[in-house]
Design an enzyme around this catalytic site. Structure first.
Site, PDB file in Angstrom:
ATOM      1  CE1 TYR A 156      17.033  21.919  29.285  1.00 38.10           C
ATOM      2  CE2 TYR A 156      18.092  22.623  27.243  1.00 38.10           C
ATOM      3  CZ  TYR A 156      17.052  21.985  27.904  1.00 38.10           C
ATOM      4  OH  TYR A 156      16.045  21.402  27.178  1.00 38.10           O
ATOM      5  CE  LYS A 160      17.181  18.314  28.447  1.00 37.75           C
ATOM      6  NZ  LYS A 160      16.215  17.207  28.656  1.00 37.75           N
TER       7      LYS A 160
END
Length: 298
Positions: A156, A160
């Protein structure tokens, strides 16, 4: 045009990841401000519920996988034919998984990066000609994880950070064509993905060790309103909550602080409860995983 009309009145907006959570909440705000909205997501039935909860004729929905180039091209053509060319695109689709990197499922880890990063790029590629024609606006939903990475969330955080860099690069490429590109840095938001993460002790404890303002979970409606307002004003960046902007000033110092805290706390936390990979988090993550069981899109 009457001066009391809002900037989004009559425009076509595309929202990915619109079946629930932040995407659905942004669709509601967009409709309230006069836009027609194309809802994109993995679950046709859930998308239809979002569509039917909004005033008739204000939106339409398409089941789509943002990592499927051909599928997105088809959906883009259908949106243009039915609603007209989009002038606002919000790349919101995202998934997450937690757990030690060494024990993570390579397929699940890769899927997080594909949806969050590659999917955002495919979304931009699909609609960029429309945005150029309309001098439109592309909003990339990023995260505090774009600025400061955390343990147990490697896919993640990597994805991002990637979408932040992608949006900066895209902005520089299209600025002379009067296309706006914004980055939304958001913190914990009350979505099913965050609620699911709190069911895992180590993820819950890690959030609990953040400073009090950083661990607060924000109402999804508040975050949605801030992001849509950023779109109206063509902001280069929006921080929710606003204090997140200050993290840009200290981002170089964040990795050693996180490493120091993790070195101290992770042994204690993992001794209390064995922690393994979570798989994709939340109802949206589970839907994506179920849809992909037959293999990647062709």
């Amino acid at each position: 045009m009457p001066t009391d009309r809002q900037p989004l009145y009559g425009r076509v907006a595309v929202v990915t990841g619109a079946a629930r959570g932040l995407g659905a909440a942004m669709a509601e705000v967009l409709v309230e401000r006069g836009a027609q909205v194309a809802l994109l997501g993995r679950e046709e039935r859930t998308l239809a519920r979002v569509r039917d909860s909004l005033p008739a004729g204000t939106c339409a929905c398409w089941e789509a996988d943002v990592t499927d180039d051909q599928g997105m091209r088809r959906v883009g053509a259908e949106i243009r034919a039915r609603l007209g060319p989009p002038s606002v695109v919000i790349a919101n689709a995202g998934v997450a998984e937690g757990g030690p990197f060494a024990e993570s499922d390579p397929t699940v880890w890769r899927r997080v990066v594909e949806v969050n990063l590659v999917g955002s790029a495919i979304t931009a590629r699909t609609f960029l000609p429309d945005l150029v024609d309309a001098c439109g606006y592309f909003l990339q939903v990023a995260s505090l994880a774009s600025i400061g990475a955390a343990p147990m969330m490697s896919a993640y955080c990597a994805s991002k950070a990637g979408v932040e860099s992608f949006a900066h690069a895209l902005r520089a490429e299209v600025a002379h064509r009067r296309v706006g590109v914004g980055i939304a840095y958001i913190n914990w938001t009350d979505t099913d993905m965050v609620r699911d993460a709190d069911e895992y002790a180590v993820l819950r404890e890690l959030r609990g060790h953040m400073p009090p303002p950083a661990r607060k979970v924000l109402p999804v409606a508040y975050v949605a309103e801030r992001l849509v307002t950023a779109g109206e004003r063509r902001r280069a960046s929006v921080y929710v909550p606003r204090w997140l902007r200050s993290t840009q000033l200290v981002r170089a110092a964040m990795p050693p602080v996180v490493t120091w805290l993790s070195r101290r706390e992770l042994p204690r936390l993992t001794a209390a409860e064995t922690f393994s990979a979570t798989g994709l988090l939340g109802a949206g993550g589970r839907a994506d995983q179920a849809t992909n069981q037959d293999g990647p899109p062709g």
